[in-house]
Write an enzyme that holds these catalytic residues in place. Structure first.
Site, PDB file in Angstrom:
ATOM      1  N   GLU A 144      55.980  37.691  65.328  1.00  0.00           N
ATOM      2  CA  GLU A 144      54.617  37.630  65.857  1.00  0.00           C
ATOM      3  C   GLU A 144      54.328  38.946  66.580  1.00  0.00           C
ATOM      4  O   GLU A 144      55.179  39.412  67.339  1.00  0.00           O
ATOM      5  CB  GLU A 144      54.444  36.467  66.845  1.00  0.00           C
ATOM      6  CG  GLU A 144      52.994  36.310  67.282  1.00  0.00           C
ATOM      7  CD  GLU A 144      52.758  35.115  68.227  1.00  0.00           C
ATOM      8  OE1 GLU A 144      53.738  34.463  68.641  1.00  0.00           O
ATOM      9  OE2 GLU A 144      51.596  34.861  68.526  1.00  0.00           O
ATOM     10  N   GLY A 284      58.660  37.009  76.646  1.00  0.00           N
ATOM     11  CA  GLY A 284      59.500  35.972  77.229  1.00  0.00           C
ATOM     12  C   GLY A 284      60.324  35.242  76.176  1.00  0.00           C
ATOM     13  O   GLY A 284      61.529  35.094  76.312  1.00  0.00           O
ATOM     14  N   GLU A 287      58.322  31.161  69.488  1.00  0.00           N
ATOM     15  CA  GLU A 287      58.375  29.783  68.992  1.00  0.00           C
ATOM     16  C   GLU A 287      58.705  29.632  67.506  1.00  0.00           C
ATOM     17  O   GLU A 287      58.297  28.639  66.904  1.00  0.00           O
ATOM     18  CB  GLU A 287      57.022  29.120  69.270  1.00  0.00           C
ATOM     19  CG  GLU A 287      55.842  29.624  68.411  1.00  0.00           C
ATOM     20  CD  GLU A 287      54.946  30.662  69.088  1.00  0.00           C
ATOM     21  OE1 GLU A 287      55.437  31.355  70.003  1.00  0.00           O
ATOM     22  OE2 GLU A 287      53.786  30.785  68.691  1.00  0.00           O
ATOM     23  N   HIS A 320      57.236  25.586  76.999  1.00  0.00           N
ATOM     24  CA  HIS A 320      56.169  26.292  76.280  1.00  0.00           C
ATOM     25  C   HIS A 320      56.533  26.486  74.802  1.00  0.00           C
ATOM     26  O   HIS A 320      55.757  26.106  73.909  1.00  0.00           O
ATOM     27  CB  HIS A 320      55.911  27.637  76.954  1.00  0.00           C
ATOM     28  CG  HIS A 320      54.820  28.432  76.322  1.00  0.00           C
ATOM     29  ND1 HIS A 320      53.524  28.409  76.775  1.00  0.00           N
ATOM     30  CD2 HIS A 320      54.819  29.268  75.251  1.00  0.00           C
ATOM     31  CE1 HIS A 320      52.780  29.199  76.032  1.00  0.00           C
ATOM     32  NE2 HIS A 320      53.548  29.736  75.086  1.00  0.00           N
ATOM     33  N   GLU A 321      57.698  27.058  74.546  1.00  0.00           N
ATOM     34  CA  GLU A 321      58.068  27.342  73.149  1.00  0.00           C
ATOM     35  C   GLU A 321      58.271  26.043  72.384  1.00  0.00           C
ATOM     36  O   GLU A 321      57.876  25.927  71.224  1.00  0.00           O
ATOM     37  CB  GLU A 321      59.337  28.204  73.074  1.00  0.00           C
ATOM     38  CG  GLU A 321      59.273  29.504  73.862  1.00  0.00           C
ATOM     39  CD  GLU A 321      58.051  30.365  73.602  1.00  0.00           C
ATOM     40  OE1 GLU A 321      57.514  30.331  72.474  1.00  0.00           O
ATOM     41  OE2 GLU A 321      57.607  31.058  74.547  1.00  0.00           O
ATOM     42  N   HIS A 324      55.013  24.511  71.353  1.00  0.00           N
ATOM     43  CA  HIS A 324      54.390  25.224  70.230  1.00  0.00           C
ATOM     44  C   HIS A 324      54.733  24.561  68.888  1.00  0.00           C
ATOM     45  O   HIS A 324      54.041  24.791  67.896  1.00  0.00           O
ATOM     46  CB  HIS A 324      54.885  26.666  70.178  1.00  0.00           C
ATOM     47  CG  HIS A 324      54.018  27.659  70.908  1.00  0.00           C
ATOM     48  ND1 HIS A 324      52.647  27.679  70.814  1.00  0.00           N
ATOM     49  CD2 HIS A 324      54.352  28.713  71.708  1.00  0.00           C
ATOM     50  CE1 HIS A 324      52.170  28.705  71.545  1.00  0.00           C
ATOM     51  NE2 HIS A 324      53.180  29.331  72.104  1.00  0.00           N
ATOM     52  N   GLU A 343      47.789  29.468  72.271  1.00  0.00           N
ATOM     53  CA  GLU A 343      48.363  29.893  73.545  1.00  0.00           C
ATOM     54  C   GLU A 343      47.730  29.196  74.761  1.00  0.00           C
ATOM     55  O   GLU A 343      48.435  28.743  75.652  1.00  0.00           O
ATOM     56  CB  GLU A 343      48.312  31.415  73.691  1.00  0.00           C
ATOM     57  CG  GLU A 343      49.160  32.167  72.653  1.00  0.00           C
ATOM     58  CD  GLU A 343      50.623  31.738  72.607  1.00  0.00           C
ATOM     59  OE1 GLU A 343      51.090  31.050  73.539  1.00  0.00           O
ATOM     60  OE2 GLU A 343      51.303  32.094  71.614  1.00  0.00           O
TER      61      GLU A 343
END
Ligand code: 0A1
Ligand code: ZN
Length: 884
Positions: A144, A284, A287, A320-321, A324, A343
């Site tokens: 990405e 960081g 995903e 977070h990941e 996703h 996001e």
């Protein structure tokens, strides 16, 4: 026109735009130019022959015409620093391909073809850390947004979805572990010490979610049983020696999986979920489907080396990941303008998750603090953009606090207006109707509109208008009626001079001064430029609490007496509003001081009000320490600067430190007692332990400003006694800002104690680079020459230079030397790692909001960067936009 490539000139010839000796202006990609890709690529198979400095890739694409797109006989495949070794169509090697810039164009006469392409790359030479690169002897990927095109030629855009079969082969001693997306289907020996593995991912995905890892890794293995009873094998892969520090990450992963089932009804969909930690990473974490790749910073933790903040960061990023997997992978983005679709929504999901795992109000306050200190300045500066941008030159520049954090706030407002149950109906509808698709922000809004039963017609402006709305608030009282007069203005931003009023949901409560109670919270929506709301039943003027829980990402301007703020700081039953009242009290006082509008009497009265509020917070036995710690935090220098049209960083620093010193002296006994009480708390990882450590750090910071000698002694003792990194780092930060011999001793001790642990040495750099010490500039220059410093590792670069950009006496040194240091860094880093280099431009881009002398110096540095003979697209775009 293909969205991936917009020609720079009307005749489509990028060369024509060249001025003599200057590289071409990067093309502007526009949201309105989106066109579906003429071809579909239902199946991809990739065959990797792995080597650190030479990897050969054979990519086989099954392509067929896309009936939903304008037809074309040309298949345009994006590349970046690639040349094809071989091109084969339907089994025949062809020579009729052509390069157009970086892209490979193959003419295909029929409806359906098999296209095979061979490329060769040098992962060890890949310093951009995009595509396939080497890190510490292992190979890993970051695709990405547009990294896949650095591995092989491909329609590298998120609306081309394929199933992937991956085979990789390489020397077993060097790469004993071979991982990719999906499930492992076969492995074997290949002779000559080589081995191979095959992975299949059944879920169609865009190329940006592809991942591969090959290296000498060990795994923390565990499992999770999903809500329908399927067992999922979990693996967190790290280098040997790091395994003991993966426990918290694994717990966080299992909590995330359970939480997403319980809260959003989302179940995991593969037999395996792997995470790999790498030490060289631009962001960081990432995903990639079934194979998340993480910066080690967000995996490795133990109490000796990681702070409470690090633990929370790991939980949040793992969540977070993982989230996703649905909001990003199962439903992906149609094009990169829709980035906030995945996001913003995923940040909201991780915020709600962290709130459920810990303290909801404290998490809310922390999130608002980040928004205000990072996103608000972005929204009021030259790089302001809507959460769904309209154009870009380099998409990497749009992984911003606006797209992420304001994006989350916008979706949170929908949730606030609908309530959690109806919001869930909306997200259920969204997942059900777009599963397996590349969707748009508009698709999301429509699903929430229908599922949650909201009218979001006007609300869509939040997606298209940039800038933080200002809401002015006036409360009038007459008879038994309180009338709230509200007005809003959305400031002009680059390319958007005129704004329309937006719907702004505001939670509010009106308190009776006598009883300290209110009659229930209300939600009003300000949707016009000006609007009034009346409330009856108030014999005397009530105290207004507004934008409770920060229900809208706006800045509130209100007339309120200091006593009202002191009242709310002590009595509001909304913890955020309590925090807000404290902040307001200080902001107003500071603004008064800085504008020179306060006489001595007014200054003393303002201080006294703040002192009273602080004393009440320190004495409040009902408060838990985590919340107490929040209430004791002064508004940051950037947030204070935000309140002024033009700011003088040195003056802000001086006044803010002056107030800290006054509080530290006035409340010396209280802070010392708090520190002593908290030092007795057991060092557990629960809320009580975390709270104790937080207030200890706060107490030390105030004492350091007020009574530095006493604080230095206390900090040195805390450093020596520390059995955890939170206490040790807190003490060292205080010492690093003081002029005391203990400063040198403890910094040296810290270095030797943790030498070889990269994440902790990052802290050692950051502590020095963020200090209040007068020589921070010289110290940062010296640290850049330290043998442990390298431009090649993004964590190390960020740890030295990012904190430095926040120093009034360093970055904002009146001589301009700090600005020059950062400009030199950008110029040196740009050829190596443009993505990370470009991230240092925004601090210089704030020049319009800084006093004239410094502004000229900042602008001068931006011009110097702009004049460099060769700049990456990343840095070029940020610098030219910052110059305006
Ligand atoms: N999608 C990731 C962020 C990310 C974006 C670009 C990267 O390239 C270096 C890496 C990660 C996320 O939101 O976590
Ligand atoms: Zn994300």
């Amino acid at each position: 026109m293909d969205i991936a490539r917009t020609p720079a000139t009307p005749d489509g010839n990028p060369e024509m735009a060249d001025a003599p000796h200057r590289p071409a202006e990067p093309p502007l990609i526009r949201r309105e130019d989106y066109k579906p890709f003429p071809w579909r690529v239902p199946e991809v198979s990739l065959d990797f022959r792995l080597g650190l400095s030479k990897t050969r890739i054979r990519s086989t694409l099954l392509v067929e015409r896309n009936p939903d797109a304008e037809g074309s006989t040309v298949l345009r495949l994006n590349g970046d620093e690639l040349s094809p070794v071989e091109v084969v169509v339907d089994g025949q090697a062809i020579n009729s391909w052509a390069m157009d810039g970086d892209d490979l164009c193959v003419t295909l006469p029929g409806e359906r073809h098999e296209v095979e392409i061979v490329t060769e790359i040098d992962p060890a030479a890949n310093s951009k850390l995009m595509g396939l690169y080497a890190s510490n002897g292992m190979l890993c990927t970051q695709c990405e947004a547009e990294g896949f095109r650095r591995i092989t030629f491909f329609p590298d855009r998120p609306d081309v979805l394929s199933t992937y079969k991956v085979r990789m082969e390489g020397p077993k001693d060097q790469f004993p572990v071979l991982l990719s997306n999906g499930n492992e289907v076969a492995t074997g020996e290949a002779g000559d010490g080589a081995h191979w593995a095959e992975w299949h991912d059944p879920w169609p995905k865009p190329s940006y979610l592809f991942a591969l890892v090959a290296g000498d890794l060990v795994a923390n293995r565990d499992s999770f049983t999903t809500m329908s009873g399927r067992k999922v094998d979990l693996g967190i892969w790290v280098r040997d020696g790091d395994l003991e520090r993966t426990g918290h990450a694994m717990e966080s992963l299992k909590h995330s999986m359970k939480w997403d089932e319980d809260t959003f009804g989302r179940e995991y969909d593969l037999d395996t979920f792997n995470i790999v930690a790498v030490s060289d990473f631009n962001m960081g974490a990432m995903e990639n489907k079934g194979l998340n790749i993480f910066n080690t910073k967000y995996i490795l933790a133990d109490t000796e080396t990681a702070t409470d903040g690090d633990y929370d960061g790991i939980e949040a990023v793992i969540g977070h990941e993982y989230f996703h997997n649905w909001s990003g992978d199962r439903v992906t983005c149609r094009d990169w303008f829709q980035l906030s679709l995945k996001e913003g929504f995923t940040v909201l999901r991780d915020q709600l998750f962290s709130a459920d795992m810990g303290s909801e109000p404290v998490k809310r306050i922390e999130d608002v603090r980040v928004l205000r200190s990072v996103q608000f300045p972005e929204d009021s500066g030259p790089l302001a953009h809507p959460i769904r941008p309209d154009s870009y030159q380099e998409i990497s520049n749009f992984y911003t606090a606006t797209v992420y954090n304001k994006g989350a706030e916008v979706i949170r407002m929908m949730r606030t207006m609908a309530g959690p149950e109806r919001f869930r109906k909306g997200t259920d509808l969204y997942f059900a109707s777009h599963d397996g698709e590349a969707a748009t922000c508009e698709d999301f809004v429509q699903a929430i509109e229908q599922g949650a039963g909201l009218d979001l017609e006007q609300f869509r402006l939040w997606y298209s208008q940039a800038g933080t709305p200002k809401v002015s608030v006036m409360l009038e009282h007459s008879g038994d009626t309180a009338t709230l007069n509200l007005s809003q203005a959305v400031p002009p931003t680059p390319g958007q001079p005129d704004k329309k009023p937006m719907p702004i949901p505001l939670r509010l409560a009106l308190f009776d001064r006598e009883t300290g109670q209110h009659h229930g919270e209300q939600l009003v929506t300000l949707s016009k430029a000006q609007q009034s709301f009346s409330f009856t039943g108030f014999a005397s003027p009530p105290v207004l609490s507004i934008n409770r829980d920060f229900s809208a990402p706006v800045s509130i301007e209100r007339e309120a007496a200091n006593e009202d703020l002191v009242f709310l700081a002590a009595h509001d039953d909304d913890p955020f509003a309590r925090y807000e009242a404290m902040q307001d009290l200080v902001v107003r006082h500071m603004c008064g001081l800085l504008s020179g509008s306060l006489d001595d009497q007014a200054r003393d009265a303002g201080r006294e009000a703040i002192g009273t509020a602080f004393a009440a917070v320190l004495a409040d036995g009902q408060l838990d320490d985590l919340m107490r710690g929040e209430l004791l935090i002064l508004p940051g220098e950037t947030y204070l600067a935000e309140q002024m049209l033009v700011a003088d960083p040195a003056a802000i620093r001086a006044e803010r430190e002056g107030l800290k010193a006054w509080l530290g002296t006035t409340l010396e006994g209280e802070f010392a007692a708090l520190h002593a009480r908290a030092s007795k708390a057991p060092s557990t990882r629960d809320a009580a332990g975390k709270g104790a450590r937080k207030v200890k750090a706060q107490a030390l910071a105030y004492l350091a400003a007020g009574v530095p000698e006493r604080a230095a002694e206390m900090a040195a003792a805390q450093y020596d006694a520390a059995d955890n990194m939170t206490d040790r780092q807190g003490a060292l930060m205080v010492l690093a800002s003081l002029q005391t011999p203990e400063r040198t001793h403890k910094l040296l001790d810290f270095y030797h104690r943790f030498q070889g642990n990269a994440l902790v040495i990052d802290k050692w750099f950051a502590i020095q680079a963020s200090s209040l010490h007068p020589s921070v500039l010289e110290q940062v220059k010296a640290l850049a020459e330290h043998p442990d410093f390298t431009l090649k590792n993004p964590n190390r670069v960020r740890s030295l230079y990012m904190p430095f950009t926040g120093t009034a006496q360093g970055f904002h040194a009146a001589s301009g030397e700090g600005y020059r240091l950062i400009a030199d860094l950008i110029l040196a880093l740009d050829p190596l790692n443009p993505q990370t280099a470009a991230r240092f431009v925004p601090p210089l881009g704030r020049w319009r909001r800084i006093e004239a002398g410094r502004a000229m110096l900042m602008r001068g540095e931006l011009e110097r960067i702009a004049a460099a003979p060769k700049l990456s697209r990343d840095t070029y775009e940020q610098v030219t936009r910052s110059l305006g």
